[in-house]
Enzyme design. Structure first.
Site, PDB file in Angstrom:
ATOM      1  CE1 TYR A 132      -3.969  -2.026  -0.042  1.00 39.69           C
ATOM      2  CE2 TYR A 132      -2.766  -3.368   1.541  1.00 39.69           C
ATOM      3  CZ  TYR A 132      -3.813  -3.208   0.661  1.00 39.69           C
ATOM      4  OH  TYR A 132      -4.713  -4.223   0.477  1.00 39.69           O
ATOM      5  CG  PHE A 418     -10.544  -0.517  10.039  1.00 42.31           C
ATOM      6  CD1 PHE A 418     -10.399  -0.269   8.682  1.00 42.31           C
ATOM      7  CD2 PHE A 418      -9.648   0.080  10.910  1.00 42.31           C
ATOM      8  CE1 PHE A 418      -9.399   0.584   8.209  1.00 42.31           C
ATOM      9  CE2 PHE A 418      -8.640   0.934  10.457  1.00 42.31           C
ATOM     10  CZ  PHE A 418      -8.512   1.176   9.108  1.00 42.31           C
TER      11      PHE A 418
END
Length: 418
Positions: A132, A418
């Site tokens: 990322y 999450f």
């Protein structure tokens, strides 16, 4: 027809969840428990923020953005501000379709979606950390796992006596969410928790216990601890039980220390493991023998992508006054038109800050958008990134200014996934 990236449509939620299982290597047994789990997760999907890769009527890639917020550093003596954040999650491409650019297409759609909703930052917790950075996500917080033998855990001075209660799950469901919300604004780096997140905690499914037992809950007036026991042999034969502490939560350091002491003083306990804790753990300095708090693992936690530079930098707090002009370069996989790219002037202080575009100005520092994501929560110094070749100092002394401006006390850390 070539595979396409598109937004999920209503009625496709269950197919989305089944798609997520493939890249995360979580094959379904086809049993009732897995079907119930899939339907439970499908019911929580916001189709407006979910994206799929479709090939000949089958989903072969998936991603979603969760509507979230994040605590960011505060000015001295104040609670942490809370900034809207797009929480990137469930990102994966099926092994039959890797290396064909679908991840990049989904990421572009997700970041555009965040910008359209005026979310100044996006965040994620990476299953594969190498992926990322090229999209502008900078490593912002780390976490640690500690282990301590209860019999060798003495503190150098006593903790205050506070009233603690072991409560049943029904009472815990009423108390813990409010205690969590009160405490999380005491440090940067903590996302919010939805009602569904708490439902998952309290459901405490056996397959997610790591071989240990159900949760215990202990609460104080301003904090709580959750822990579970793992048997090693038979207590009746003189063996001890290991304890896994899932969370200790309090914005008050004295109350937090008392909660540590509570779990360490449980009867019949041998080793205690503390999950998702600060790397600079304050309890180490309370111990008579700090060596006994063993660090089992340090791991990367939250990655931040700055999308709206002005909003992101103006909404966080600063410990001192200073001025910086920063030249932000595209991420490695950046595209033309990224609004974060360019020269920005920041005038900041404890009481107010202003960030504005400054095209043509002489920059003090030069870095990629990715590196601003790492600096944003104060978890790493600009001078450290400069030593690593990631930040270039163009004006003498500007690294020191950046170190002081972006400092965060206490250091950021992230418990919530999450």
């Amino acid at each position: 027809m070539a595979p396409t990236v598109r937004r999920l449509e209503s009625g496709e939620e269950l197919a989305f969840i089944k798609s997520v299982r493939v890249p995360f290597l979580e094959a379904s047994t086809g049993g009732a428990d897995d079907e119930a789990s899939d339907r439970r997760h499908a019911a929580r999907i916001d189709t407006q923020r979910a994206f799929v890769v479709e090939d000949r009527g089958q989903f072969v890639g998936n991603s979603i953005v969760r509507t979230m917020d994040l605590t960011v550093p505060s000015a001295p003596g104040r609670r942490c501000p809370i900034v809207p954040m797009g929480g990137v999650s469930m990102v994966g491409v099926h092994p039959t379709h890797r290396r064909r650019g679908f991840l990049s297409q989904m990421m572009e759609r997700m970041l555009d979606d965040c910008r359209s909703r005026d979310e100044p930052i996006a965040g994620l917790i990476a299953s594969e950390s190498i992926i990322y950075g090229r999209f502008g996500f900078g490593l912002s917080t780390d976490a640690a796992v500690y282990e301590l033998e209860a019999s060798r855990s003495a503190f150098s001075r006593p903790v205050p006596e506070i009233q603690l209660r072991v409560v049943e799950k029904d009472e815990a469901t009423k108390l813990l969410p409010d205690l969590w919300e009160q405490s999380r604004t005491g440090h940067a780096g903590e996302p919010n928790r939805t009602a569904q997140f708490w439902d998952d905690i309290f459901e405490d499914r056996p397959e997610e216990r790591g071989g240990a037992g159900p949760l215990f809950f202990v609460v104080s007036d301003d904090g709580y601890a959750t822990y579970r026991a793992r048997e090693n042999g038979s207590v009746l034969m003189g063996d001890f039980v290991d304890v896994v502490v899932e969370e200790i939560c309090s914005a008050n350091p004295e109350s937090e220390a008392a909660l540590w002491r509570f779990v360490l003083d449980l009867d019949l306990v041998g080793k205690v493991t503390f999950r998702r804790r600060r790397v600079a753990e304050q309890v180490r300095w309370r111990m008579k023998d700090p060596r006994r708090l063993r660090t089992l693992h340090v791991f990367d936690r939250l990655y931040v992508r700055v999308l709206d530079v002005r909003a992101a930098l103006e909404e966080r707090g600063y410990p001192t006054e200073g001025r910086l002009v920063v030249d932000l370069l595209p991420a490695d996989a950046g595209r033309d038109g990224d609004p974060a790219v360019g020269i920005w002037s920041l005038e900041a202080g404890p009481d107010a800050s202003e960030c504005r575009p400054a095209p043509g100005a002489q920059p003090d520092l030069r870095m990629q958008v990715t590196d601003l994501g790492s600096l944003y929560l104060g978890g790493v110094k600009a001078s450290t990134l400069a030593a690593a070749g990631r930040v270039e100092e163009l004006t003498a002394g500007s690294l020191g200014v950046a170190d002081r401006l972006f400092a965060a006390d206490p250091a950021p850390f992230t418990v919530t996934g999450f």
